[in-house]
Structure formats: structure tokens, C-alpha cells
Design a protein around this motif. Structure first.
Motif, PDB file in Angstrom:
ATOM      1  N   GLU A 188      44.335 133.076   0.718  1.00  0.00           N
ATOM      2  CA  GLU A 188      43.326 132.328   1.372  1.00  0.00           C
ATOM      3  C   GLU A 188      42.019 131.882   0.600  1.00  0.00           C
ATOM      4  O   GLU A 188      41.412 130.852   0.773  1.00  0.00           O
ATOM      5  CB  GLU A 188      42.889 133.312   2.539  1.00  0.00           C
ATOM      6  CG  GLU A 188      41.892 132.880   3.582  1.00  0.00           C
ATOM      7  CD  GLU A 188      41.176 134.009   4.480  1.00  0.00           C
ATOM      8  OE1 GLU A 188      40.214 133.742   4.901  1.00  0.00           O
ATOM      9  OE2 GLU A 188      41.903 134.803   4.856  1.00  0.00           O
ATOM     10  N   ASP A 189      41.808 132.783  -0.284  1.00  0.00           N
ATOM     11  CA  ASP A 189      40.698 132.474  -1.071  1.00  0.00           C
ATOM     12  C   ASP A 189      40.988 131.419  -2.258  1.00  0.00           C
ATOM     13  O   ASP A 189      40.094 131.057  -3.365  1.00  0.00           O
ATOM     14  CB  ASP A 189      40.077 133.763  -1.847  1.00  0.00           C
ATOM     15  CG  ASP A 189      39.548 134.661  -0.927  1.00  0.00           C
ATOM     16  OD1 ASP A 189      39.160 134.156   0.132  1.00  0.00           O
ATOM     17  OD2 ASP A 189      39.173 135.713  -1.091  1.00  0.00           O
ATOM     18  N   GLY A 190      42.298 131.080  -2.438  1.00  0.00           N
ATOM     19  CA  GLY A 190      42.534 130.123  -3.465  1.00  0.00           C
ATOM     20  C   GLY A 190      42.666 130.679  -4.828  1.00  0.00           C
ATOM     21  O   GLY A 190      42.693 129.799  -5.737  1.00  0.00           O
ATOM     22  N   ARG A 191      42.911 132.114  -5.012  1.00  0.00           N
ATOM     23  CA  ARG A 191      42.957 132.733  -6.346  1.00  0.00           C
ATOM     24  C   ARG A 191      44.669 132.376  -6.616  1.00  0.00           C
ATOM     25  O   ARG A 191      44.825 132.696  -7.938  1.00  0.00           O
ATOM     26  CB  ARG A 191      42.482 133.968  -6.410  1.00  0.00           C
ATOM     27  CG  ARG A 191      41.150 133.923  -5.808  1.00  0.00           C
ATOM     28  CD  ARG A 191      40.377 135.502  -6.454  1.00  0.00           C
ATOM     29  NE  ARG A 191      40.408 135.678  -7.860  1.00  0.00           N
ATOM     30  CZ  ARG A 191      40.188 136.747  -8.407  1.00  0.00           C
ATOM     31  NH1 ARG A 191      39.966 137.740  -7.676  1.00  0.00           N
ATOM     32  NH2 ARG A 191      40.462 136.893  -9.703  1.00  0.00           N
ATOM     33  N   VAL A 192      45.424 132.354  -5.669  1.00  0.00           N
ATOM     34  CA  VAL A 192      46.828 131.979  -6.076  1.00  0.00           C
ATOM     35  C   VAL A 192      47.366 131.094  -5.084  1.00  0.00           C
ATOM     36  O   VAL A 192      46.974 131.112  -4.015  1.00  0.00           O
ATOM     37  CB  VAL A 192      47.629 133.567  -5.835  1.00  0.00           C
ATOM     38  CG1 VAL A 192      47.364 134.107  -4.448  1.00  0.00           C
ATOM     39  CG2 VAL A 192      49.060 133.327  -6.110  1.00  0.00           C
ATOM     40  N   ASP A 216      49.997 131.044 -10.114  1.00  0.00           N
ATOM     41  CA  ASP A 216      50.603 130.307  -9.250  1.00  0.00           C
ATOM     42  C   ASP A 216      51.507 130.943  -8.185  1.00  0.00           C
ATOM     43  O   ASP A 216      51.680 130.248  -6.978  1.00  0.00           O
ATOM     44  CB  ASP A 216      51.883 129.259 -10.059  1.00  0.00           C
ATOM     45  CG  ASP A 216      50.736 128.310 -11.159  1.00  0.00           C
ATOM     46  OD1 ASP A 216      50.230 127.430 -10.678  1.00  0.00           O
ATOM     47  OD2 ASP A 216      50.833 128.789 -12.220  1.00  0.00           O
ATOM     48  N   LEU A 217      52.006 132.093  -8.565  1.00  0.00           N
ATOM     49  CA  LEU A 217      52.837 132.796  -7.762  1.00  0.00           C
ATOM     50  C   LEU A 217      52.671 134.245  -7.836  1.00  0.00           C
ATOM     51  O   LEU A 217      52.720 134.609  -9.152  1.00  0.00           O
ATOM     52  CB  LEU A 217      54.188 132.464  -7.874  1.00  0.00           C
ATOM     53  CG  LEU A 217      55.382 133.160  -7.042  1.00  0.00           C
ATOM     54  CD1 LEU A 217      54.884 132.745  -5.285  1.00  0.00           C
ATOM     55  CD2 LEU A 217      56.455 132.862  -7.214  1.00  0.00           C
ATOM     56  N   ALA A 264      49.418 146.170   0.826  1.00  0.00           N
ATOM     57  CA  ALA A 264      49.513 145.261  -0.298  1.00  0.00           C
ATOM     58  C   ALA A 264      49.943 143.833  -0.060  1.00  0.00           C
ATOM     59  O   ALA A 264      48.989 142.927  -0.585  1.00  0.00           O
ATOM     60  CB  ALA A 264      50.466 145.692  -1.269  1.00  0.00           C
ATOM     61  N   TYR A 265      50.544 143.411   0.882  1.00  0.00           N
ATOM     62  CA  TYR A 265      50.627 142.052   1.008  1.00  0.00           C
ATOM     63  C   TYR A 265      49.583 141.405   1.814  1.00  0.00           C
ATOM     64  O   TYR A 265      49.245 140.139   1.562  1.00  0.00           O
ATOM     65  CB  TYR A 265      52.087 141.884   2.014  1.00  0.00           C
ATOM     66  CG  TYR A 265      52.673 140.396   2.103  1.00  0.00           C
ATOM     67  CD1 TYR A 265      53.364 139.865   1.136  1.00  0.00           C
ATOM     68  CD2 TYR A 265      52.299 139.653   3.427  1.00  0.00           C
ATOM     69  CE1 TYR A 265      53.842 138.402   1.074  1.00  0.00           C
ATOM     70  CE2 TYR A 265      52.701 138.273   3.298  1.00  0.00           C
ATOM     71  CZ  TYR A 265      53.521 137.865   2.287  1.00  0.00           C
ATOM     72  OH  TYR A 265      53.713 136.416   2.382  1.00  0.00           O
ATOM     73  N   THR A 266      48.882 142.221   2.562  1.00  0.00           N
ATOM     74  CA  THR A 266      47.690 141.769   3.222  1.00  0.00           C
ATOM     75  C   THR A 266      46.687 141.312   2.229  1.00  0.00           C
ATOM     76  O   THR A 266      45.967 140.392   2.325  1.00  0.00           O
ATOM     77  CB  THR A 266      47.311 142.644   4.330  1.00  0.00           C
ATOM     78  OG1 THR A 266      48.194 142.958   5.107  1.00  0.00           O
ATOM     79  CG2 THR A 266      45.941 142.109   5.101  1.00  0.00           C
ATOM     80  N   ALA A 267      46.723 142.105   1.298  1.00  0.00           N
ATOM     81  CA  ALA A 267      45.884 141.662   0.008  1.00  0.00           C
ATOM     82  C   ALA A 267      46.163 140.351  -0.489  1.00  0.00           C
ATOM     83  O   ALA A 267      45.324 139.618  -0.883  1.00  0.00           O
ATOM     84  CB  ALA A 267      45.517 142.756  -0.869  1.00  0.00           C
ATOM     85  N   LEU A 268      47.422 140.236  -0.745  1.00  0.00           N
ATOM     86  CA  LEU A 268      48.101 139.021  -1.176  1.00  0.00           C
ATOM     87  C   LEU A 268      47.772 137.739  -0.322  1.00  0.00           C
ATOM     88  O   LEU A 268      47.216 136.759  -0.905  1.00  0.00           O
ATOM     89  CB  LEU A 268      49.619 138.799  -1.319  1.00  0.00           C
ATOM     90  CG  LEU A 268      49.957 139.833  -2.515  1.00  0.00           C
ATOM     91  CD1 LEU A 268      51.550 139.546  -2.762  1.00  0.00           C
ATOM     92  CD2 LEU A 268      49.198 139.869  -3.735  1.00  0.00           C
TER      93      LEU A 268
END
Length: 294
Positions: A128-132, A101-102, A119-123
Motif C-alpha cells: 500500500e505504501d509503494g515500497r514493494v 519488486d516482489l 506477517a502478510y498484513t505487514a506485506l
């Protein structure tokens, strides 16, 4: 349960349950107890080394995963684009869920801020991919947040910082509010802090006379008053405990209301003294912490 809406429309409970410094062998039982008590928001971190036990506690409770807001943090030794994507995979395997969720970055790491941005770009990619469902940061001061916003696209939904009556960080709260970032309070009752007066006497928020007076007026404990203060100020608070009675006590904060005068009195207790680590202090040893595989 009071709910808060994040800047992307996702909602989370105003009161969560934390497991910072909770021993791994006690964490599953504490999470199980918290969920049975009524909490529906669990906060952990890779560097707490108890994500696996959080997942176990969630499953043991019998509460539907869809009904629980699960939050974790990426530790600095896993910063970097590819490293952070892998760190996320490690966390979800331990937690036993394919979607979170976060997810927050645990520290700003100003001495290696390019790595923090990566690292934030990875988040952002995970979001974007809906994994979080939402992404954010932890322990970011206004200048860290401003630099991150300048170099990335998604405004953090949350900034988790030390915040309690003795350390209210008004500048951080103001910067968060200006950008629509929710202020999330760790150590919300000042549990890690102990302050020394000029005469050498020690004091803590739990023994503060002003907080005690408010607590007596409402038939509540000082801890309950402080948690209620956070909720009425629009913050998300994440108290922690492994004691079942204390877990229940911390959740029993929805049946009373502090007056404006009482809220202002708690605001006025700020000492400006930080109890936890300073996010701007370089600490190379933190990069040596190895987060195990899932």
C-alpha cells in the motif's frame, strides 16, 4: 525475453535467476554473470544469507536497477506485523535498494498461522505504501492459500513452490490459477531431487529417458527442455547456478518450441513425490534461525 503479467498488472520476466544455496562468496559473481548474460529477474531470500552479495552483483553488473526485477523472502523467525516490517528494512539495506519488486513469505507455518497472517498484513502495508511492487507467498498448499485469502485483503501475486517434471503439484497449480496467482517454480529442473525406483536404482530428471529424447530432438540439453516446459506452461522458473557456462545454458531457451505431445509427455512424468520439505510438517527449529541486521 518472455514477460508475464501478474494479477496487479506488474510484469516480470518468465525466466529468473535463483541463488538458493549459492555460497555468499560466489553469489556476487554469479549475479553479475547472470545479468550480463541477459537475465533481468533475481530471486533471493533472507534465509539464503546472500542478499548483500546479490546487491553487490547487481551493482557490479552495471545494469540499471530499474531494469531488474528483484525478489526476496521473509523468513519465519521474522514473522509478525512489526517484525516483518523490520525484516523488510533489513533486506533492503542488504540489497542496497529502497524499493523491491516482489516480497514473499517463505513458508506458510501452519502451526503458527496467526503469525503468518500478521506477517502478510505487514506485506500488504508495504504494498500500500509503494515500497514493494507486488507481494506473495512461497510453499503454500491450497488449504494455506484459502485460509490466507479468507483473512487478508490482497491476493498474492505469486506462489513459489517446488515444481519440476517429477513433482508437478497439479492441485497447487489449479488453486493458484483459480485465484489469479502466478505459479513460480523453485528447483525447476529437479536439481535437489533424486528418486529411487523399486529395484533400487536411482534416477534424476537430468537422466530421464523421456526428457533426454525431447532434448535430442531439439538439439538442446535436458535442463533447457525442462525450463522451456515451464515457460510454455505459463509458469515463472528460477534456475540457479554459479557456473558461468550453466548460467548461459539455462538462459538459452527462447529459440525452440516444444510440441503439445512433448509437453504432455513431460507432464506425465510426475511421481507425486516431494523432494524438498513438506510445508505441513512442524519444524520448530526454523524459528531459531536469526536473520542478521542489514
Amino acid at each position: 525475453m518472455t514477460m508475464i503479467t501478474l494479477n496487479n498488472g506488474v510484469t516480470l520476466p518468465a525466466l529468473g535467476f535463483g541463488v538458493f544455496q549459492s555460497p555468499a562468496e560466489e553469489t556476487a559473481a554469479a549475479v553479475d554473470t547472470a545479468l550480463r548474460t541477459g537475465y533481468r529477474h533475481i530471486d533471493t531470500a533472507a534465509a539464503y544469507f546472500n542478499e548483500r552479495q546479490v546487491g553487490e552483483g547487481l551493482r557490479r553488473s552495471g545494469v540499471d536497477r530499474a531494469d531488474v526485477f528483484v525478489e526476496t523472502k521473509i523468513w519465519v523467525s521474522d514473522y509478525g506485523y512489526d517484525q516483518t516490517l523490520h525484516a523488510f528494512d533489513k533486506s533492503v539495506r542488504k540489497l542496497g535498494t529502497d524499493r523491491l519488486d516482489l516480497v514473499l513469505l517463505h513458508q506458510p507455518v501452519p502451526e503458527r498461522f496467526d503469525t503468518t497472517v500478521a506477517a502478510y498484513t505487514a506485506l500488504e502495508k508495504l504494498y500500500e505504501d509503494g515500497r514493494v511492487r507486488a507481494i506473495g507467498v512461497s510453499n503454500f498448499m491450497p488449504h494455506h492459500l484459502a485460509e490466507l485469502l479468507r483473512r487478508t485483503s490482497v491476493v498474492p501475486a505469486v506462489n513459489q513452490v517446488e515444481l519440476h517434471p517429477y513433482f508437478t503439484q497439479p492441485d497447487v497449480q489449479k488453486a493458484n490459477a483459480e485465484h489469479g496467482v502466478l505459479t513460480q517454480a523453485w528447483s525447476p529442473i529437479g536439481g535437489i531431487t533424486f528418486y529411487w525406483d523399486k529395484d533400487g536404482t536411482g534416477r534424476s530428471t537430468l537422466q530421464d529417458p523421456a526428457i533426454g529424447a525431447v532434448a535430442r530432438a531439439h538439439g538442446k540439453t535436458p535442463a533447457q527442455v525442462m525450463l522451456r516446459w515451464h515457460l510454455q506452461r505459463g509458469r515463472n522458473a528460477i534456475p540457479k547456478s554459479t557456473n558461468p557456462a550453466r548460467i548461459a545454458e539455462n538462459f538459452d531457451v527462447f529459440d525452440f518450441t516444444l510440441t503439445d505431445t512433448e509437453l504432455t509427455a513431460l507432464d506425465a512424468l510426475d511421481t507425486g513425490v516431494r523432494g524438498g520439505p513438506d510445508p505441513d510438517v512442524t519444524a520448530p527449529e526454523r524459528f531459531e534461525v536469526v536473520i542478521p541486521e542489514g
